[in-house]
Design a protein around this motif. Structure first.
Motif, short mmCIF file in Angstrom:
data_model
loop_
_atom_site.label_atom_id
_atom_site.label_comp_id
_atom_site.label_asym_id
_atom_site.label_seq_id
_atom_site.Cartn_x
_atom_site.Cartn_y
_atom_site.Cartn_z
N ASP A 1 43.43 27.69 34.55
CA ASP A 1 44.13 28.79 34.15
C ASP A 1 43.96 30.05 34.92
O ASP A 1 42.89 30.93 34.19
CB ASP A 1 44.65 28.97 32.67
N LEU A 2 44.34 30.58 36.06
CA LEU A 2 43.68 31.66 36.83
C LEU A 2 43.97 32.89 35.69
O LEU A 2 45.06 33.36 35.34
CB LEU A 2 44.38 32.01 37.86
N PRO A 3 42.80 33.58 35.42
CA PRO A 3 42.90 34.86 34.68
C PRO A 3 43.76 36.15 35.30
O PRO A 3 43.30 36.26 36.58
CB PRO A 3 41.58 35.11 33.95
N VAL A 4 44.37 36.89 34.72
CA VAL A 4 44.68 38.27 35.10
C VAL A 4 43.62 39.19 35.40
O VAL A 4 43.69 39.73 36.72
CB VAL A 4 45.82 38.82 34.35
N SER A 5 42.68 39.14 34.87
CA SER A 5 41.62 40.15 34.92
C SER A 5 40.74 39.90 36.29
O SER A 5 40.23 40.65 36.90
CB SER A 5 40.47 39.96 33.75
N GLU B 1 32.67 24.34 41.70
CA GLU B 1 32.67 25.47 42.54
C GLU B 1 33.62 26.56 42.61
O GLU B 1 34.86 26.18 42.73
CB GLU B 1 32.02 24.79 43.89
N VAL B 2 33.27 27.72 42.45
CA VAL B 2 34.32 28.83 42.51
C VAL B 2 33.85 29.77 43.82
O VAL B 2 32.74 30.25 43.74
CB VAL B 2 34.40 29.66 41.47
N ILE C 1 37.05 33.60 36.86
CA ILE C 1 37.71 32.23 37.12
C ILE C 1 36.76 31.08 36.94
O ILE C 1 37.47 30.03 36.27
CB ILE C 1 38.05 32.54 38.76
N ALA C 2 35.62 31.26 36.97
CA ALA C 2 35.06 29.93 36.50
C ALA C 2 35.02 29.73 34.97
O ALA C 2 34.98 28.58 34.79
CB ALA C 2 33.39 30.31 36.94
#
Length: 464
Positions: A70-74, A149-150, A56-57
């Motif tokens: 852009d939220l990754p599917v992984s 921050e994630v 995500i970061a």
């Protein structure tokens, strides 16, 4: 009424000990598995959290001066490794706007940063314990400079399930092995105790007078040690019984003649009206009675010596003190009034390992024989020569003939003396005492007289 508590069998004791060992070992192993399982589960799912947070970061970029994601599917594929857990993620600027996330109204307050790199912490997620990771990405661009921050977290159900699975997979084989070990312990214990049961059956079926050694073929080494001690005890008991039988037979044999003689002399004194004849019969009756008293003393002395030889402890005995005590008791004045008895001892101790009473009784019989059958003067003494401690009695007579001296001390021997003053029983005590304490009886004659002696291995000075 007091309740009777029966002792536990060896099988029950062994099985109880094995169960206790298995329970304690199982508790220790279960504790170790639980601790290590929790650690392994934490490390495994912490990697999943860190991987999702890092993905995500990495997907954060700056657009029009603001961070966008852009939220990754992984990232969600990693979090899907724990399908039963609730998840949480949030992307935000510290002390700034909330960018994106799941359930924005749920606020997770992470602890203060404590260094560079990911930071793990625990918090509640909708009233359920959860594990979180915080990853910070630094931007230094023209239209945006600062940190993003994630936060990614999940509940602990998968971790707990993994820990329980690890414990179950490890403890189940241990439980099966423990049950097999209990069964093997029971069979091994029964097999080890089977020789004891055979010994018990042998003892139960034996005749009460059978004291022969028990066979030890095929027995384990530990039981052979026990059986050896039992056989030695039975051997001593057999010797005691055999000695008591011989003593009873000797007593019956020795008493038969003097008792019959006393009865005959009493009948003569009663039936003969002639006064001189009656007087002679009474005189002989008195002498027979005295002889019988002496015989009874010897029989009682022999019984006492036989008892003490096997029961009394072996202690250092100074033969000089034995000779001195015999002379100080002055019994020789009653046996042979007017006969001189000399004491010949030195200044150095003459020590042996034995029983003072038994050796004293043997020496008294040597002195009695010298007074009754020898010629005065009579001497008694003790000396040490060639590592032998010797207690001797000497008189000025020539001693018995060679064919008689070889039989002295034999059972029922009454050929060594005259009349009722036999030496056979007295010297039987002497021989038994000598053999009991690893000694021997020595007899020698020369031009100065005859000497009878008890010779023992000398004990070192200071022996206890």
């Amino acid at each position: 009424m007091a309740r009777l508590h029966l002792p536990h069998s060896l099988t029950a004791r062994v099985i109880s000990a094995v169960i206790l060992i298995l329970v304690l070992g199982g508790l220790l192993v279960a504790l170790s598995i639980w601790v290590n399982g929790r650690l392994a589960a934490r490390e495994a799912y912490d990697r999943l959290l860190l991987g999702a947070a890092s993905d995500i970061a990495e997907s954060v970029r700056i657009q029009d001066g603001m961070p966008v994601v852009d939220l990754p599917v992984s990232a969600f594929q990693l979090l899907a490794q724990a399908p039963d857990d609730r998840i949480y993620y949030a992307v935000q600027v510290p002390d700034g706007p909330f960018i994106t996330g799941l359930d924005p109204e749920t606020k997770i307050l992470p602890p203060e940063p404590n260094g560079v790199g990911p930071q793990y912490f625990a918090a509640d997620l909708n009233d359920e314990p959860a594990r979180f990771v915080r990853v910070t990405r630094l931007f230094a661009e023209r239209d945006f400079s600062g940190e993003v921050e994630v936060l990614v977290g999940q509940t602990l159900r998968a971790r707990q399930s993994m820990t329980a699975s690890l414990m179950r997979d490890a403890l189940l084989p241990m439980a099966v092995a423990g049950i097999l070990l209990l069964i093997m312990s029971w069979f091994v214990t029964r097999s080890a105790l089977r020789p004891l049961e055979a010994l018990s059956d042998d003892l139960t079926g034996r005749d009460p007078y059978d004291l022969t050694p028990m066979p030890s073929d095929g027995l384990p080494r530990e039981l052979q040690v026990m059986l050896g001690a039992m056989n030695r005890f039975m051997g001593r008991l057999d010797r005691q019984v055999d000695t008591m039988r011989n003593l009873i037979a000797d007593t019956a044999h020795q008493l038969r003649t003097p008792v019959a003689a006393i009865r005959v002399q009493a009948e003569i004194a009663q039936d003969d009206p002639d006064a001189p004849t009656r007087k002679r019969a009474l005189h002989r009756l008195l002498e027979r009675t005295r002889s019988l008293g002496t015989l009874l003393d010897q029989l009682l002395s022999r019984a006492m010596v036989i008892h003490r030889i096997d029961s009394a402890p072996r202690l250092p005995v100074d033969l000089r003190e034995v000779a001195l005590e015999i002379l100080e008791e002055r019994d020789h004045e009653l046996i042979a009034p007017g006969v001189e008895v000399r004491l010949e001892i030195g200044e150095d101790p003459v020590l042996v390992q034995g029983d003072a009473f038994s050796i004293s009784e043997a020496a008294k019989n040597l002195l009695r024989n010298a007074l009754c059958h020898g010629h005065p003067p009579v001497s008694i003494g003790a000396e040490c020569a060639d590592n032998r401690a010797v207690l001797w009695v000497r008189d000025c007579g020539s001693g018995p003939a060679l064919n008689i001296s070889s039989q002295l001390g034999d059972r029922f021997n009454r050929t060594a003396g005259s009349g009722e003053d036999s030496t056979g029983l007295g010297l039987s005590i002497v021989r038994s005492t000598a053999e009991a304490f690893d000694g021997k009886v020595e007899m020698s004659a020369d031009t100065t007289g005859f000497r009878a002696a008890l010779s023992f291995p000398a004990a070192p000075e200071g022996a206890q």
